[in-house]
Motif scaffolding. Structure first.
Motif, short mmCIF file in Angstrom:
data_model
loop_
_atom_site.label_atom_id
_atom_site.label_comp_id
_atom_site.label_asym_id
_atom_site.label_seq_id
_atom_site.Cartn_x
_atom_site.Cartn_y
_atom_site.Cartn_z
N ASP A 32 87.90 26.37 71.64
CA ASP A 32 88.79 25.94 72.71
C ASP A 32 90.04 26.80 72.87
N GLY A 33 90.27 27.68 71.91
CA GLY A 33 91.44 28.54 71.99
C GLY A 33 92.70 27.90 71.43
N VAL A 34 92.62 26.63 71.10
CA VAL A 34 93.75 25.92 70.47
C VAL A 34 93.20 24.96 69.43
N ALA A 35 94.02 24.65 68.44
CA ALA A 35 93.63 23.68 67.43
C ALA A 35 94.35 22.37 67.69
N VAL A 36 93.59 21.27 67.77
CA VAL A 36 94.15 19.94 67.99
C VAL A 36 93.44 18.97 67.06
N CYS A 37 94.21 18.17 66.36
CA CYS A 37 93.67 17.16 65.45
C CYS A 37 93.73 15.79 66.11
N GLU A 38 92.66 15.03 66.00
CA GLU A 38 92.64 13.66 66.51
C GLU A 38 92.94 12.70 65.37
N LEU A 39 93.89 11.80 65.59
CA LEU A 39 94.33 10.86 64.56
C LEU A 39 93.97 9.44 64.94
N HIS A 40 93.60 8.66 63.93
CA HIS A 40 93.46 7.21 64.10
C HIS A 40 94.15 6.57 62.91
N LEU A 41 95.18 5.77 63.16
CA LEU A 41 95.93 5.17 62.07
C LEU A 41 96.70 3.96 62.57
N GLY A 42 97.06 3.08 61.65
CA GLY A 42 97.87 1.93 61.99
C GLY A 42 99.35 2.27 62.00
N SER A 43 100.14 1.38 62.53
CA SER A 43 101.58 1.63 62.63
C SER A 43 102.28 1.56 61.28
N HIS A 44 101.56 1.11 60.23
CA HIS A 44 102.16 1.00 58.90
C HIS A 44 101.44 1.91 57.90
#
Length: 226
Positions: A32-44
């Protein structure tokens, strides 16, 4: 600066029942020409701030807390050599006899951050209601702990000597004292043993609109007493 934050990592420990933390590559340089990380996490997740809305109906959300309340002089209470697994910290154990007042930020050093991610982490020392009430009376408004919670993890349905809340659910007496008074709790700090008794701490949560808490970068300044 001294970083007091746990790194956010895929599969890291969370409070029992909270959303798991996952991180994956969403975009890559090669494709894609760029690096992007997808995150899944709770607010705590990780080192984080509990806003009053975490346990108080209608309480302030994380984006409503001024940063000025989250930065300033701090007092570090060193209890690591006096506590063990599941130890209930009473008011008299805080070492505050004769102390007239405390700064708004108080950090409790138990050394339990060394167990973060391991089986012993959930059997951490915790504060009694009386200890929290003493801290509050002396001026503490931001409580920083190096454990999963200032309350007992796997909390009982009633704090000894106090009535259980209506509905019979678990009670979190320290949260009730601090968040119930419009104060703030920071959990899962690390490295508090590196600080002096008095120093300056800054707490910088993500400004999640309307949220009950948020992961935070927590730092101390070694040239200001740490």
């Amino acid at each position: 600066m001294i970083d007091l934050s746990q790194p956010i990592a895929d599969g890291m420990m969370v409070y029992p029942g909270d959303p798991q933390v996952t991180m994956r590559e969403a975009l890559s340089l090669a494709v894609d020409g760029v690096a992007v990380c997808e995150l899944h996490l709770g607010s705590h997740s990780g080192t984080h701030v509990d806003a009053p809305a975490h346990t108080v109906a209608g309480g302030r959300t994380i984006d409503e807390i001024p940063l000025e309340r989250l930065s300033g002089e701090a007092r570090v209470l060193r209890l690591a050599d006096r506590v063990g697994p599941g130890h209930r910290i009473e008011a008299g154990e805080l070492g505050l006899m004769g102390v007239g007042s405390l700064p708004a930020i108080v950090a409790i050093h138990t050394g339990w951050d060394r167990h973060f991610g391991g089986a012993a982490a959930t059997n951490h020392p915790y504060l009694s209601r009386d200890a929290a009430e003493l801290l509050w009376r002396l001026g503490m408004r931001v409580l920083v702990v190096d454990t999963l919670s200032p309350d007992q993890t796997g909390a009982p349905t009633a704090d000894p000597g106090h009535d259980a809340p209506s509905g019979g659910g678990p009670v979190f007496p320290v949260h009730e004292v601090v968040l119930g008074g419009d104060g703030i709790i920071v959990e899962n700090a690390r490295g508090l043993g590196r600080l002096g008794e008095r120093c300056r701490i800054g707490i910088f949560p993500l400004p999640l609109a309307g949220a009950d808490g948020a992961p935070a970068r927590v730092v101390a300044w070694p040239d200001e007493g740490c």
